[in-house]
Design a protein around this motif. Structure first.
Motif, PDB file in Angstrom:
ATOM      1  N   TYR A 139       0.828  -1.213   0.000  1.00 49.45           N
ATOM      2  CA  TYR A 139       0.000   0.000   0.000  1.00 49.45           C
ATOM      3  C   TYR A 139       0.861   1.261   0.000  1.00 49.45           C
ATOM      4  N   GLN A 140       2.036   1.187   0.615  1.00 48.12           N
ATOM      5  CA  GLN A 140       2.850   2.387   0.765  1.00 48.12           C
ATOM      6  C   GLN A 140       3.579   2.794  -0.513  1.00 48.12           C
ATOM      7  N   ILE A 141       3.708   1.861  -1.477  1.00 43.75           N
ATOM      8  CA  ILE A 141       4.480   2.213  -2.686  1.00 43.75           C
ATOM      9  C   ILE A 141       3.774   1.952  -4.014  1.00 43.75           C
ATOM     10  N   PHE A 145       0.315 -10.023   4.871  1.00 44.16           N
ATOM     11  CA  PHE A 145      -0.605  -8.989   5.340  1.00 44.16           C
ATOM     12  C   PHE A 145       0.157  -7.813   5.945  1.00 44.16           C
ATOM     13  N   HIS A 146       0.251  -6.747   5.157  1.00 44.11           N
ATOM     14  CA  HIS A 146       0.851  -5.513   5.675  1.00 44.11           C
ATOM     15  C   HIS A 146      -0.259  -4.441   5.705  1.00 44.11           C
ATOM     16  N   TRP A 147      -1.339  -4.779   6.379  1.00 45.87           N
ATOM     17  CA  TRP A 147      -2.391  -3.850   6.810  1.00 45.87           C
ATOM     18  C   TRP A 147      -3.476  -3.512   5.784  1.00 45.87           C
ATOM     19  N   MET A 151       2.113 -11.905   8.944  1.00 42.65           N
ATOM     20  CA  MET A 151       1.522 -10.626   9.363  1.00 42.65           C
ATOM     21  C   MET A 151       2.633  -9.631   9.651  1.00 42.65           C
ATOM     22  N   ASN A 152       2.390  -8.379   9.326  1.00 40.23           N
ATOM     23  CA  ASN A 152       3.326  -7.330   9.702  1.00 40.23           C
ATOM     24  C   ASN A 152       2.796  -6.551  10.898  1.00 40.23           C
ATOM     25  N   GLU A 153       3.592  -6.478  11.957  1.00 40.96           N
ATOM     26  CA  GLU A 153       3.284  -5.647  13.122  1.00 40.96           C
ATOM     27  C   GLU A 153       1.824  -5.725  13.548  1.00 40.96           C
ATOM     28  N   PRO A 154       1.352  -6.903  13.918  1.00 35.10           N
ATOM     29  CA  PRO A 154      -0.050  -6.985  14.341  1.00 35.10           C
ATOM     30  C   PRO A 154      -0.349  -6.095  15.559  1.00 35.10           C
ATOM     31  N   HIS A 198      12.151  -2.733  14.621  1.00 29.71           N
ATOM     32  CA  HIS A 198      12.486  -1.833  15.732  1.00 29.71           C
ATOM     33  C   HIS A 198      12.872  -0.452  15.219  1.00 29.71           C
ATOM     34  N   TYR A 199      12.394   0.564  15.914  1.00 29.08           N
ATOM     35  CA  TYR A 199      12.697   1.943  15.521  1.00 29.08           C
ATOM     36  C   TYR A 199      13.200   2.815  16.649  1.00 29.08           C
ATOM     37  N   THR A 200      12.543   2.727  17.819  1.00 29.77           N
ATOM     38  CA  THR A 200      12.808   3.744  18.834  1.00 29.77           C
ATOM     39  C   THR A 200      12.617   3.180  20.246  1.00 29.77           C
ATOM     40  N   GLU A 249       6.550  12.263  15.146  1.00 33.93           N
ATOM     41  CA  GLU A 249       6.395  12.694  16.540  1.00 33.93           C
ATOM     42  C   GLU A 249       6.706  11.589  17.533  1.00 33.93           C
ATOM     43  N   TRP A 250       6.592  10.343  17.144  1.00 34.46           N
ATOM     44  CA  TRP A 250       6.836   9.214  18.055  1.00 34.46           C
ATOM     45  C   TRP A 250       8.283   8.740  18.048  1.00 34.46           C
ATOM     46  N   PHE A 251       9.113   9.416  17.282  1.00 34.62           N
ATOM     47  CA  PHE A 251      10.410   8.849  16.938  1.00 34.62           C
ATOM     48  C   PHE A 251      11.590   9.606  17.554  1.00 34.62           C
ATOM     49  N   THR A 268      13.360  -7.389  10.451  1.00 33.92           N
ATOM     50  CA  THR A 268      12.609  -7.212   9.209  1.00 33.92           C
ATOM     51  C   THR A 268      12.373  -5.730   8.882  1.00 33.92           C
ATOM     52  N   GLU A 269      12.634  -4.840   9.861  1.00 38.02           N
ATOM     53  CA  GLU A 269      12.596  -3.394   9.608  1.00 38.02           C
ATOM     54  C   GLU A 269      13.417  -2.669  10.652  1.00 38.02           C
ATOM     55  N   ASN A 270      14.164  -1.669  10.183  1.00 37.11           N
ATOM     56  CA  ASN A 270      14.801  -0.692  11.068  1.00 37.11           C
ATOM     57  C   ASN A 270      15.159   0.499  10.175  1.00 37.11           C
ATOM     58  N   ALA A 291      16.663  -2.839   5.922  1.00 43.06           N
ATOM     59  CA  ALA A 291      16.504  -1.403   6.157  1.00 43.06           C
ATOM     60  C   ALA A 291      15.102  -0.992   5.718  1.00 43.06           C
ATOM     61  N   TRP A 292      14.449  -0.207   6.548  1.00 40.50           N
ATOM     62  CA  TRP A 292      13.170   0.401   6.177  1.00 40.50           C
ATOM     63  C   TRP A 292      13.436   1.851   5.866  1.00 40.50           C
ATOM     64  N   THR A 293      13.286   2.257   4.649  1.00 37.96           N
ATOM     65  CA  THR A 293      12.682   1.565   3.544  1.00 37.96           C
ATOM     66  C   THR A 293      13.419   1.907   2.261  1.00 37.96           C
ATOM     67  N   PHE A 324       4.348   6.362   1.253  1.00 36.71           N
ATOM     68  CA  PHE A 324       3.200   6.860   2.013  1.00 36.71           C
ATOM     69  C   PHE A 324       3.329   6.341   3.441  1.00 36.71           C
ATOM     70  N   GLU A 325       3.529   7.267   4.386  1.00 33.76           N
ATOM     71  CA  GLU A 325       3.812   6.860   5.760  1.00 33.76           C
ATOM     72  C   GLU A 325       2.537   6.968   6.615  1.00 33.76           C
ATOM     73  N   TRP A 326       1.509   6.221   6.244  1.00 40.99           N
ATOM     74  CA  TRP A 326       0.286   6.073   7.042  1.00 40.99           C
ATOM     75  C   TRP A 326      -0.221   7.424   7.555  1.00 40.99           C
ATOM     76  N   LYS A 327      -0.334   7.556   8.863  1.00 39.62           N
ATOM     77  CA  LYS A 327      -0.886   8.769   9.483  1.00 39.62           C
ATOM     78  C   LYS A 327      -0.156  10.046   9.041  1.00 39.62           C
ATOM     79  N   LYS A 345       9.527  10.947   6.252  1.00 38.36           N
ATOM     80  CA  LYS A 345      10.150  10.082   5.231  1.00 38.36           C
ATOM     81  C   LYS A 345      11.088   9.082   5.885  1.00 38.36           C
ATOM     82  N   PHE A 346      11.144   7.908   5.284  1.00 34.48           N
ATOM     83  CA  PHE A 346      12.047   6.868   5.778  1.00 34.48           C
ATOM     84  C   PHE A 346      12.976   6.343   4.681  1.00 34.48           C
ATOM     85  N   GLY A 347      12.893   6.885   3.461  1.00 33.86           N
ATOM     86  CA  GLY A 347      13.543   6.227   2.328  1.00 33.86           C
ATOM     87  C   GLY A 347      15.058   6.333   2.280  1.00 33.86           C
TER      88      GLY A 347
HETATM   89  C1  NOJ Z   1       6.500  -0.191  10.552  1.00 35.39           C
HETATM   90  C2  NOJ Z   1       5.534  -0.494   9.454  1.00 35.39           C
HETATM   91  O1  NOJ Z   1       5.605  -1.857   9.153  1.00 35.39           O
HETATM   92  C3  NOJ Z   1       5.775   0.333   8.203  1.00 35.39           C
HETATM   93  O2  NOJ Z   1       4.697   0.159   7.355  1.00 35.39           O
HETATM   94  C4  NOJ Z   1       5.988   1.782   8.588  1.00 35.39           C
HETATM   95  O3  NOJ Z   1       6.118   2.603   7.471  1.00 35.39           O
HETATM   96  C5  NOJ Z   1       7.215   1.880   9.466  1.00 35.39           C
HETATM   97  N1  NOJ Z   1       6.941   1.153  10.673  1.00 35.39           N
HETATM   98  C6  NOJ Z   1       7.600   3.305   9.847  1.00 35.39           C
HETATM   99  O4  NOJ Z   1       6.605   3.877  10.611  1.00 35.39           O
END
Ligand code: NOJ
Length: 517
Positions: free
Chosen positions: A48-50, A151-153, A195-198, A341-343, A381-383, A410-412, A452-454, A459-462, A468-470
């Protein structure tokens, strides 16, 4: 010419760099350790994000499509992912970028409604099949191994209309979808995550309105979502085991997310206990049923939600119960531990915070989350940046669930507000990966891969397209959605090439040099 706000941002990045470096206690040169032989380097994205092409070639609607069309104000820039980075059309460019990074693995997700427009397996989209086959073929010719998330949401809207994951029937629908995917792609896809991040999905989408579907069924819907998503995961795992593994010989796992929970005050036993409680209620809720020897929800979660529910006057616990057969089906139902993991957050006990809904997972947990004002906050804001949390978290997972289960990160990655001179992201990756190497070599943790994400801005959801994470910059205003490597892409490529981190590889320009950029 740089605008003054841009210069300010770069200035902040410079300050940030030195702060992060001082945290590590070293100032430059190559890392002490190199990555083990066979270590998997990759990049990750999600459909969905790309992808864009939200309604092309017979694709069905996902609940994110439907939600954002109905609520254009949900994102700060009134955006959605109808077009996004247009990877549906530009996937060859994506593969070329991945190849250029030198990584051997690409974690992507299948859009369920692109494959099954109604969500159900009576109608398989030929165009959807063609798209993923073409993409996988392109990856194969570039010697890149796909790692596919089911399933990524982006749940098909017709299934959301039935209540989504709060409805037990979803276990069957997910199994059906998984069967279609294993059948169609399992000859070439050998690593699956169900599943991704349930946790993020259920907590933010069912427990609150931060993510679609914004149901806000706090304390009730969020636990139903957790419960049935877990059972659906186990159903797909056993399906693979019984019908596909003998021939396809692949691996199936799940991806869980985790902040590191740092006691606010390390010398206060109640803060230490709060941090552990948080981890059990947020990571353990998913990981304990799957990876622990005993199985089932963690004891602490069972006891807390049961007794709080009773106290609130419910006839039964808001946290559903697994039957003994379900406990067995879940236990051991993953070939690896996918960890995002991010923060880090600082933890202390609390009986009520004004942001908490009652009832809710938050109030059942009873832990207040804060971040240290001294930590750099480069974007969302959460980061905040706290590299040491990564090593601690990897150790926590290892201590809880054992060294036998391979951990795949699977993501950082790091959030900022954009631009190709992302020196702070370079530093983030260097520092976080250095912590991971210490977890591997000094603590004996079984980490076998890192994604590495991403790959590119998306499109970063909210946050829409604001944060940006690219590793690659995407010019969303250009019809071509032009992609340009950032400094962090160049740095990651060097890490992958040399299998070592060189803290001096990308030199931070002096402020004077910055002004000339
Ligand atoms: C985890 C999510 O799987 C991904 O979709 C999202 O973009 C990143 N966190 C960054 O928030």
């Amino acid at each position: 010419m740089l605008s003054s706000s841009r210069v300010a941002l770069l200035g902040a990045a410079l300050t940030g760099l030195s702060l992060v470096c001082s945290v590590r206690g070293a100032v430059g040169g190559p890392s002490n350790y190199s990555f083990p032989d066979g270590f998997m380097f990759g990049v990750a994205t999600a459909a969905y994000q790309i992808e864009g092409a939200w309604n092309e070639d017979g694709k069905g609607e996902s609940m994110w499509d439907t939600f954002l069309h109905k609520h254009p104000d949900y994102t700060p820039d009134r955006s959605n992912a109808d077009v996004a980075a247009d990877s549906y059309h530009k996937y060859m460019d994506d593969v070329a970028m991945i190849k250029d990074l030198g990584v051997e693995y690409y974690r992507l997700s299948i859009s369920w409604p692109r494959l099954l427009p109604n969500g159900t397996d009576n109608n398989i989209s030929k165009a959807g099949v063609r798209y993923y086959r073409k993409l996988i073929k392109e990856l194969q010719s570039a010697n890149i191994t796909p790692v596919v998330t089911l399933f990524h949401w982006d749940l098909p809207t017709p299934l959301m209309d039935l209540g989504g994951w709060a409805n037990p029937i979803m276990v069957n629908y997910f199994r059906d979808y998984a069967r279609v995917a294993f059948n169609l792609f399992g000859d070439v896809v050998k690593i699956w995550t169900t599943m991704n991040e349930p946790h993020q999905h259920c907590y933010n989408g069912y427990g609150s309105d931060y993510f679609a579907p914004a149901i806000k069924s706090h304390g009730v819907g969020e636990y139903l979502c957790i419960h049935y998503i877990l059972l659906a995961h186990a159903a797909a795992y056993h399906l693979y085991d019984q019908e596909f593994r003998p021939n396809q010989k692949g691996k199936v796992g799940i991806t869980l997310d985790a902040f590191w929970a740092k006691p606010k005050n390390n010398s206060k036993p109640e803060d230490i206990e709060a941090a552990e409680r948080y981890l059990q209620m947020h990571v353990g809720l998913f990981a304990h049923p799957i990876y622990s020897k005993e199985g089932d929800y963690p004891d602490i979660a069972r006891k807390r939600v049961d007794s709080i529910s009773l106290h609130e006057g419910y006839t039964r616990s808001r946290l559903p119960t697994f039957s003994p057969e379900e406990v067995n089906a879940l236990r051991g139902s993953s070939d690896f531990f996918g960890l995002n993991h991010y923060t880090t957050f600082l933890m202390s006990p609390s009986s009520w915070e004004k942001t908490w809904l009652i009832p809710s997972l938050d109030s059942d947990t009873g832990v207040k989350l804060e971040q240290d004002a001294k930590w750099i906050k480069p974007g969302a804001e959460w980061f905040s940046i706290y590299p040491q949390g990564f090593r601690k978290l990897i150790n926590w997972v290892t201590n809880q669930y054992g060294k036998e289960i391979p951990i795949i990160i699977t993501e950082n990655g790091m959030s900022d507000f954009g631009g190709i001179n992302d020196y702070l992201r370079v530093s983030y990756y260097n520092e976080y990966m250095a912590q991971m190497l210490m977890a591997i070599y000094e603590d004996g943790c079984n980490v076998q891969g890192y994604f590495a994400w991403t790959l590119m801005d998306d499109f970063e959801w909210k946050d829409g397209y604001v944060s940006k994470f690219g590793l690659y910059y995407v010019d969303f205003d250009s019809p071509e959605k032009t992609r340009t490597p950032k400094q962090s892409a160049i740095n990651y490529r060097e890490i992958v090439r040399t299998r070592r981190i060189n803290f001096d590889f990308i030199k931070k320009p002096s402020p004077a040099q910055f002004n000339k950029l």
